[in-house]
Design a protein around this motif. Structure first.
Motif, PDB file in Angstrom:
ATOM      1  N   TYR A  65       0.871  -1.188   0.036  1.00 25.47           N
ATOM      2  CA  TYR A  65      -0.023  -0.100   0.031  1.00 25.47           C
ATOM      3  C   TYR A  65       1.068   1.124   0.072  1.00 25.47           C
ATOM      4  N   ILE A  66       0.726   1.923  -1.178  1.00 22.30           N
ATOM      5  CA  ILE A  66       1.625   3.306  -1.239  1.00 22.30           C
ATOM      6  C   ILE A  66       1.077   4.496  -1.191  1.00 22.30           C
ATOM      7  N   VAL A  67       1.583   5.476  -0.364  1.00 20.16           N
ATOM      8  CA  VAL A  67       1.116   6.887  -0.105  1.00 20.16           C
ATOM      9  C   VAL A  67       2.055   7.757  -0.470  1.00 20.16           C
ATOM     10  N   ARG A  68       1.811   8.585  -1.553  1.00 23.11           N
ATOM     11  CA  ARG A  68       2.819   9.667  -2.054  1.00 23.11           C
ATOM     12  C   ARG A  68       2.074  11.056  -1.690  1.00 23.11           C
ATOM     13  N   ARG A  69       2.858  11.989  -1.306  1.00 24.41           N
ATOM     14  CA  ARG A  69       2.198  13.157  -0.892  1.00 24.41           C
ATOM     15  C   ARG A  69       3.258  14.125  -1.633  1.00 24.41           C
ATOM     16  N   SER A  70       2.861  15.457  -2.248  1.00 22.84           N
ATOM     17  CA  SER A  70       3.620  16.379  -2.557  1.00 22.84           C
ATOM     18  C   SER A  70       2.873  17.726  -2.196  1.00 22.84           C
ATOM     19  N   PRO A  71       2.885  18.501  -1.120  1.00 26.12           N
ATOM     20  CA  PRO A  71       2.466  19.631  -0.966  1.00 26.12           C
ATOM     21  C   PRO A  71       2.611  20.833  -1.929  1.00 26.12           C
ATOM     22  N   ALA A  72       3.974  20.655  -2.399  1.00 23.39           N
ATOM     23  CA  ALA A  72       4.542  21.717  -3.359  1.00 23.39           C
ATOM     24  C   ALA A  72       3.677  21.484  -4.702  1.00 23.39           C
ATOM     25  N   LEU A  73       3.274  20.238  -5.188  1.00 21.64           N
ATOM     26  CA  LEU A  73       2.470  20.150  -6.410  1.00 21.64           C
ATOM     27  C   LEU A  73       1.011  19.908  -6.055  1.00 21.64           C
ATOM     28  N   GLY A  74       0.505  19.857  -4.821  1.00 16.67           N
ATOM     29  CA  GLY A  74      -0.863  19.630  -4.422  1.00 16.67           C
ATOM     30  C   GLY A  74      -1.147  18.516  -4.807  1.00 16.67           C
ATOM     31  N   ILE A  75      -0.500  17.328  -4.560  1.00 21.40           N
ATOM     32  CA  ILE A  75      -0.853  16.126  -5.086  1.00 21.40           C
ATOM     33  C   ILE A  75      -0.930  15.177  -3.877  1.00 21.40           C
ATOM     34  N   GLU A  76      -1.829  14.231  -3.717  1.00 21.64           N
ATOM     35  CA  GLU A  76      -1.807  13.015  -2.788  1.00 21.64           C
ATOM     36  C   GLU A  76      -2.267  11.756  -3.527  1.00 21.64           C
ATOM     37  N   ARG A  77      -1.331  10.880  -3.921  1.00 24.83           N
ATOM     38  CA  ARG A  77      -1.906   9.634  -4.363  1.00 24.83           C
ATOM     39  C   ARG A  77      -1.515   8.522  -3.347  1.00 24.83           C
ATOM     40  N   ARG A  78      -2.394   7.400  -3.418  1.00 25.52           N
ATOM     41  CA  ARG A  78      -2.313   6.301  -2.889  1.00 25.52           C
ATOM     42  C   ARG A  78      -2.928   5.084  -3.232  1.00 25.52           C
ATOM     43  N   GLY A  79      -2.656   3.906  -3.136  1.00 26.32           N
ATOM     44  CA  GLY A  79      -3.322   2.779  -3.742  1.00 26.32           C
ATOM     45  C   GLY A  79      -2.555   1.565  -3.332  1.00 26.32           C
ATOM     46  N   PHE A  80      -2.990   0.214  -3.744  1.00 24.58           N
ATOM     47  CA  PHE A  80      -2.276  -1.044  -3.440  1.00 24.58           C
ATOM     48  C   PHE A  80      -1.815  -1.513  -4.678  1.00 24.58           C
ATOM     49  N   THR A  81      -0.857  -2.368  -4.653  1.00 22.73           N
ATOM     50  CA  THR A  81      -0.162  -3.048  -5.918  1.00 22.73           C
ATOM     51  C   THR A  81       0.353  -4.248  -5.082  1.00 22.73           C
TER      52      THR A  81
END
Length: 819
Positions: free
Chosen positions: A677-693
């Motif tokens: 389960y992966i969580v990626r956050r970037s306040p600088a780009l206004g992005i948050e992505r998460r999900g399973f692989t």
């Protein structure tokens, strides 16, 4: 899984009561074929025959050494065993003091000791408490392949159609050769792996939580490729050749050992070739324009490899070793791309074809010297190492562009032509000293100092030619010329203690000082010298429920320093509508890793279950922008730009299962699934992505009569969430058959790769506020390979020496690096 069901049916041994007394027994466990240590072998003390009720037991350490204490004097027996080996039992007499039980030489399972012929195999995969070992020399489908083919089948690893490697779903790891670095691997892993023949690889070790003695780089862990090092009293060696529709090669090795001198050598050459294809559809969210790229082409290249090793025993406790290696590769990638840009305003639409040839080469030469001294005190060792590595590479491209045409025309009809040539010079000098100091039988202190002086850079020119121009002209604004210095000094210490027979604890730390400087000659600018200190603590605790079952908890902090492909500011415009360049202002990443694992071993097989968490702050990510947003006002409509930046924090929650089983005699199975389960956050780009692989790795072999062996392999994975989109799914499978003849001196192997599908579509997506893109890269995997090998003499593993491990930099662009 078959592996799991077989393991759960294995009977669990009950721990015997602790003995009392003043005697002790020590010894060492070696592989009878290769004369190398057997780590974690099970040593059990028994009463005199016929009583087989255990008195006590212990597991051997990393060097195959064991020690039993507080023993009552008298006659007894020592029984030594390990998965994949036969069992050896020896009568001993315990005295009131210390007794050396000598050396136990375990035969590999199935070994026939009659006459002088030894036939046997180790398991394809061994699950050890601190690592998983893939014994590549036992996998017949590796015959005639390269290191890339070997890594494709190792546990916890994945290799896509372009040769890009991932470990536990991450590209942020380090690859070592015999526990030492290769600058070529750091700078261009995908291509460099093609230059190492599979026949030279003995095993691949996957170390997920490296101790402090390793450099702090590689947040996902370390991959150590162990090469064969034949060394016996007699001359021995091997010659082999293979050919197929994807690659071909020829390899040879020659080794011998006198009383004090050991000599090893190997050499090989080969080539790779095949078709490629890709397509991309990019949609501009602001004006609904669409860019469609359709490319077809081919690739090809050649590699050369050579190594030489000398070991000399100055005395019983002092030795010198000298190792040299050369690895070169050279290749081209050709693509013919049709570019269709459909704008909201038809007058702005474009159509053109671009024919591009990318050229690259690499050279890596290393020379390493080692002095090692052992002492009368068991396990005490001091070593001094020095290494010089020269690594360089070239890159470049030529393209012809034909406006308003969907097909190639004559070169004289090109509307624009461009070419570029560049080189990346580089070298490293390393010194290292290590000391292992035991305090009694239960306490050990490891300390060391290390210094690396590293210089790299990039020099490139670009020339362009319009249709009306007579000659190519330099484009000075597109050139680059820079040097980059990175020096690292480090000190480490690790303290290991056996609290009791069941619990052992290791605590360590590594302090690294990094200094950086860069000069940009094309702009007469520089990055001022800067330095920083980084403390990297780590530790682990292991509890043994019995000789075959243990639980391990580990923590480590790791650092990631960007390498040349991340830093190089050269602007690459060889691919239409896709500009890329590096960022010399990148800062390092820091990652905290936590892991809890359970290991069990039995006669039916082994099982490793591990849960891990990795958190990376200030992560280096590949970032895509529109050309206008990135400041490229002269770019064609629809063009995007890729570079790197410290813009995210990433968390990886992972659960791995890996087991080995032997359902019936002659049939081996290994493999297992992993879920992330992966969580990626970037306040600088206004992005948050998460999900399973998730992924699945399976390997099986079956021995048939008349010395035939069947082998099969399967790897598959689901798409994974990326910061600006989603990565590609993966599928690869292979099967092979081996026939051994000429009194076990020769092998004939036929391998089939992905016979039921000609290619695999690697589909990835990118999604930003300004555009979205779907990219399909087609990996042509269907292939066959025929290999023939002949051995003379008896191959055995030579004496293990200390080696340098410069595993401290992050590679780039499809090599080592990224997340």
């Amino acid at each position: 899984m078959l592996a799991c069901s077989a393991l759960f049916s294995t009977a669990r041994a009950q721990a015997p009561a602790a003995p009392t007394g003043t005697g002790s027994l020590t010894g060492i466990v070696l592989d009878s074929l290769k004369k190398e240590p057997v780590p974690y072998a099970t040593v059990v003390l028994l009463p005199p025959a016929p009583n087989d009720k255990p008195i006590t037991g212990v597991a051997a350490d990393d060097n195959g050494r064991f020690s039993l204490t507080k023993l009552a004097p008298g006659p007894a027996r020592l029984r030594v065993s390990y998965v994949g080996y036969g069992t050896q039992t020896k009568d001993v007499t315990i005295t009131a003091g210390a007794t050396d039980a000598g050396t136990f030489r375990l035969p590999v399972a199935g070994t026939a000791l009659a006459e002088a012929v030894v036939i046997g195999t180790k398991p394809v995969v061994e699950v050890r408490p601190d690592r998983i070992v893939y014994n590549a020399d036992q996998d017949v489908t590796n015959a005639g392949g390269t290191a890339s083919d070997v890594l494709r089948k190792a546990p916890l690893l994945a290799v896509d159609g372009d040769g890009n490697v991932k470990m536990r779903g991450s590209s942020n790891f380090k690859v070592l050769i015999n526990n030492k670095p290769s600058p070529t691997l750091a700078s261009n892993l995908a291509e460099a792996l093609k230059g190492i023949p599979a026949e030279q690889i003995q095993s691949v070790e996957i170390i997920t939580t490296p101790p402090a003695k390793y450099d702090g780089e590689g947040t996902a862990g370390i991959i150590n490729i162990v090469l064969k090092k034949g060394s016996t009293q007699k001359l021995n060696g091997r010659v082999s050749a293979s050919g197929g529709n994807r690659n071909s090669n020829a390899n040879a090795s020659l080794n011998f050992k006198t009383k004090k001198l050991g000599f090893t050598s190997s050499a090989g050459t080969g080539g790779w070739y095949g078709p490629n294809a890709y397509d991309r559809t990019r949609t501009d969210k602001r004006n609904s324009s669409v860019l469609q790229l359709d490319g077809v082409g081919n690739y090809g290249g050649r590699w050369n490899y050579g190594s030489l090793g000398l070991d000399y025993d100055l005395s019983e406790k002092q030795s010198l070793s000298l190792a040299a290696s050369i690895n070169t590769y050279r290749g081209t990638d050709f693509n013919n791309v049709v570019n269709r840009y459909t704008a909201f305003d038809p007058a702005s639409s474009q159509l053109y074809t671009r024919s591009t040839t990318n050229r690259f080469s690499g050279f890596n030469g290393e020379l390493t010297g080692t002095y090692t001294k052992t002492f009368a005190t068991a396990r005490k060792e001091w070593s001094v190492l020095g290494q010089y590595a020269n690594n360089s590479g070239t890159f470049g491209y030529d393209f012809d562009q034909y406006a308003n045409s969907a097909v190639n025309l004559k070169t004289s009809q090109a509307s624009y032509r461009e070419r570029s040539r560049g080189r990346t010079p580089g070298h490293e000098i390393t010194f290292q000293t290590d000391l292992v100091q035991p305090f009694g039988e239960k306490h050990t202190l490891e300390t060391g100092l290390k210094a690396i002086w590293r210089r790299t850079g990039s020099v490139a020119d670009v020339e362009g030619k319009q249709l009306s121009d007579g000659d190519f002209v330099l484009l000075p604004a597109r050139a680059t010329n820079f040097d980059y210095d990175q020096n690292v000094q480090a000190a480490y210490a690790t303290y290991t203690a056996k609290a009791n027979k069941k619990l052992s604890v290791s605590l360590g730390g590594r302090l690294e000082r990094t200094s950086l400087a860069a000069q940009f000659r094309t702009t007469n600018s520089e990055l001022p010298l800067r330095s920083y200190l980084t403390l990297l603590p780590n530790g682990n605790a292991q509890y043994a429920f019995s000789d075959n079952n243990s639980l391990r908890l580990a923590y480590s902090k790791r650092i990631t320093r960007p390498y040349i492909d991340y830093l190089n500011p050269f602007v690459d415009r060889s691919e239409p509508q896709n500009i890329s360049y590096g960022n010399p202002n990148l800062d390092p990443e820091l990652t905290d890793s936590y892991e809890l694992s359970f290991n069990t071993n039995g006669k039916a097989g082994s099982l490793n279950i591990s849960g891990s968490l990795r958190r990376t702050g200030n992560a280096i990510e590949s970032i895509r922008k529109t050309a206008a947003e990135a400041g490229f006002t002269d770019a064609a409509p629809g063009t995007t730009v890729r570079t790197y930046a410290n813009v995210a924090s990433n968390s990886f929650y992972q659960l791995n299962f890996y087991g080995t089983a032997k359902p019936v005699e002659g049939w081996d199975i290994s493999g297992g699934p992993d879920v992330q389960y992966i969580v990626r956050r970037s306040p600088a780009l206004g992005i948050e992505r998460r999900g399973f692989t998730a992924g699945l790795n399976l390997n099986t072999s079956y021995k048939l009569p008349k010395k035939f062996t069947l082998q099969g392999f399967l790897y598959s994975s689901l798409p994974s969430p990326e910061l600006q989109g989603r990565g590609a799914a993966n599928l690869y499978y292979q099967m092979g058959v081996k026939k051994t003849f000429f009194k076990d001196k020769a092998d004939f192997v036929l391998n089939l790769a992905s016979p039921f599908n000609n290619s695999w579509r690697y589909r990835s997506t990118t999604d930003t506020p300004d555009f979205s893109e779907v990219s399909n890269n087609y990996g042509y995997m269907r292939g066959f390979r025929v290999s023939l090998a002949y051995r003379f003499g008896t191959e055995q593993q030579g004496k293990q020496r200390k080696s340098i491990s410069n595993d401290d930099v992050k590679g780039g662009g499809g090599k080592q690096g990224g997340q």
